[in-house]
Design a protein around this motif. Structure first.
Motif: not given
Length: 298
Positions: A130-132, A197-198, A202-203, A207-209
């Motif tokens: 899993q990645y971001t 916070a991320t 749960p998922t 990309e986490s913008r």
């Protein structure tokens, strides 16, 4: 609660993330570092000295780790190789999540020093983990150098570097492209808070913008005039002018600077955030608040 390893957590953006995770008091924390970090060790952080050339050593350091966050300085072939080794070790050690060292915007194809980031990103996407990747725009802290109050806080992870685009101390600004081109800016401290916070989500999206604020550089100049009472002499540079400069012979630092200006001019630092709504309890500092706190005496 999960076990989190921050590679490069002894300084820069990595240290901001480590501090933010410590504040939550929710997760077991490991810092991977090339050197001892006594200030973290005294806070109870498990600092593990690693050689990024050794996948085996990295694998041993990551045993039992759920999430690996890379904050390895992403400049040059050595850093790219180190991050690819970290990713391979995370897979072998059985980690679940991986964050590559991005911490900017979609400009890897414009900025030479970011070329290795794209190679790592492709490897992350095919890793099976899993990645971001975190996209935070321009660090607001680039307007901290030379400020009149709390400079250490103003600089955050942006220590020992010159101001970017707008130099409030010198009273000068280079505005790339259209004065109205909006960009996203985020304090490095707030990036750390969002990353922490991320860990509870749960998922993860690919990309986490993150957006601390969104405004044009022209508006930043006006805020500096209105809030700080500073006169800023501005110079506009078109895309064509920037490209002409970049076609010439520049030393690596100059090239990096003008390539970032080009990324701004092309709109690469303007985007819609995703994490602000998911982590709505975090209220990032705005540009006006940043200027008022660090560039006024009130």
């Amino acid at each position: 609660m999960v076990t989190v390893a921050v590679a490069g957590g002894g300084g820069g953006i990595g240290l901001e993330i480590v501090r933010a995770i410590l504040v939550t008091k929710k997760h077991d924390l490991i810092v991977l570092s090339r050197s001892k970090q006594p200030s973290l060790t005294t806070q109870g952080v498990d600092v593990r000295i690693v050689d990024y050339k050794s996948v085996e050593q990295l694998k041993n350091a990551l045993e039992g780790v759920h999430t690996v966050i890379s904050c390895i300085a992403a400049y040059g072939d050595d850093s790219t190789a180190a991050e690819l080794s970290l990713l391979e070790a995370a897979k072998i050690a059985g980690a679940t999540r991986f964050v590559p060292s991005e911490w900017n915007s979609a400009c890897n194809d414009i900025v030479d020093l970011y070329a290795g980031k794209e190679l790592v990103w492709k490897a992350v996407q095919s890793s099976g983990l899993q990645y971001t990747r975190f996209v935070n725009g321009l660090w607001m802290n680039v307007w901290g150098p030379g400020c009149i109050r709390d400079e250490d806080e103003a600089l955050g992870a942006y220590k020992d570097r010159p101001a970017f685009s707008i130099d409030l101390k010198a009273g000068t600004a280079i505005i790339p492209g259209d004065m109205s081109q909006e960009i996203v800016v985020t304090r490095t401290q707030d990036v750390g808070r969002f990353v922490a916070a991320t860990l509870d989500l749960p998922t993860w999206e690919a990309e986490s913008r993150i957006s601390g604020d969104r405004l044009s550089l022209g508006e930043v100049v006006q805020l500096a005039r209105d809030i700080c009472g500073r006169e800023i002499r501005t110079t506009q540079m078109s895309v064509e002018e920037l490209e002409a400069i970049l076609a010439g012979s520049l030393e690596i630092g100059e090239r990096f600077y003008y390539q970032l200006l080009l990324a701004v001019a092309l709109g690469r630092m303007n985007f819609e955030p995703t994490l602000n709504e998911l982590c709505s309890d975090i209220q990032p500092v705005t540009t006006a608040e940043f200027l008022r706190k660090h560039w006024t005496r009130d």
